[in-house]
Write a protein that holds these residues in place. Sequence first.
Motif, PDB file in Angstrom:
ATOM      1  N   ARG A 197      85.826  34.885  54.503  1.00  0.00           N
ATOM      2  CA  ARG A 197      85.151  34.571  55.769  1.00  0.00           C
ATOM      3  C   ARG A 197      86.035  33.698  56.656  1.00  0.00           C
ATOM      4  O   ARG A 197      86.132  33.921  57.864  1.00  0.00           O
ATOM      5  N   GLU A 253      80.403  39.792  59.119  1.00  0.00           N
ATOM      6  CA  GLU A 253      79.407  40.140  58.100  1.00  0.00           C
ATOM      7  C   GLU A 253      79.310  41.656  57.927  1.00  0.00           C
ATOM      8  O   GLU A 253      79.178  42.161  56.809  1.00  0.00           O
ATOM      9  N   LEU A 290      82.540  42.802  56.011  1.00  0.00           N
ATOM     10  CA  LEU A 290      82.495  42.426  54.594  1.00  0.00           C
ATOM     11  C   LEU A 290      81.546  43.326  53.811  1.00  0.00           C
ATOM     12  O   LEU A 290      81.826  43.725  52.673  1.00  0.00           O
ATOM     13  N   THR A 322      80.976  41.176  50.304  1.00  0.00           N
ATOM     14  CA  THR A 322      80.047  40.111  50.675  1.00  0.00           C
ATOM     15  C   THR A 322      79.806  39.140  49.526  1.00  0.00           C
ATOM     16  O   THR A 322      79.731  37.922  49.723  1.00  0.00           O
ATOM     17  N   ALA A 366      82.701  36.632  49.390  1.00  0.00           N
ATOM     18  CA  ALA A 366      83.224  36.232  50.698  1.00  0.00           C
ATOM     19  C   ALA A 366      83.513  34.744  50.795  1.00  0.00           C
ATOM     20  O   ALA A 366      84.319  34.316  51.626  1.00  0.00           O
ATOM     21  N   VAL A 376      90.426  42.929  52.414  1.00  0.00           N
ATOM     22  CA  VAL A 376      90.374  41.857  53.413  1.00  0.00           C
ATOM     23  C   VAL A 376      91.322  42.189  54.570  1.00  0.00           C
ATOM     24  O   VAL A 376      90.994  42.001  55.749  1.00  0.00           O
TER      25      VAL A 376
END
Length: 314
Positions: free
Chosen positions: A101, A123, A126, A132, A135, A150
């Motif tokens: 993130r 969001e 991911l 997620t 993350a 990523v």
Amino acid sequence: MSQSSSIWMEKLTKDYRRGFWMTRHRALHELSLTVEQGESFGFVGPNGAGKTTTIKILAGLHEATSGNASILGKSVKDPMSRRELGFLPERPYFYVHLTAREVLHFYGQLFELEPSVRTNRIEALLDRVQLTHVADSPLKEYSKGMLQRVGLCQSLIHDPKLIILDEPMSGLDPLGRALVRDIIVDEQSKGKTIFFSSHVLSDVQSICTRVAMLVGGRLRGVGTVNELIGEQIDWIDVHVDIDPEKIDNLKVYGVCRHSDGQRHHFRIEPERSDAFQAAIHENNGRLVEFIHQRKTLESVLVNEMRVDHSESAT
């Protein structure tokens, strides 16, 4: 310079200096290529063919020795040409103490995305690459394939019109490869242009609208997969029932790859098909299966590599 094409190259050439004597090595030989808007374009070739060199020139990381190139109607020498470019290098590097993130927020800020827009896109991305659940973990705990995902997210964070991916399948397991394939197909369906290199030629063959082959820094072919591989038969797989004592009478026409009792599996060249079938009949055998195997993108590329090697040796 083409204003309508997503990527345009004209006689793009790149020389490097190598060794103690700084001998000139030409990595790219007058490459001319056009990629139209909305294409999913594959860029294939062996290691050292010049694929990454080309991509780095387009991304502004290397400067061409001669020739011209543009992306989205702007010269690659103009930094503004990269405002609508999403780029995934072959070996993406991140600060591994950061989380996914945090990395994506950093890249979103570079593109001056509003905080709410940035958060929503992060969001969604991911979730799209199924990260997620990790993350908020530092990237040092990620596998190579997870880091690759990523990297794919950062290339898409600003919703670019042109996406250039250098070996996006590298280090991915079958699930990761399927995710990347789905993303490429999905982005292209939205009108985005995808330009990517890959050694996974089966993926290139299944999803690309057109493909360019680069061997030894030279363009060896460009077109749709069907245009490149044609209708030519590469070989024929034949299953035949015959007395094992007579099998040697068939081996002069092809390679026996497997035998199980009286059932034998041969691989023969197309031009020997008639003689092989006649030999089966003469030796009281029975033809069980006769399968034409078309050329693949891989077999065409391997042939071009052999031609290049032969030309280099003369």
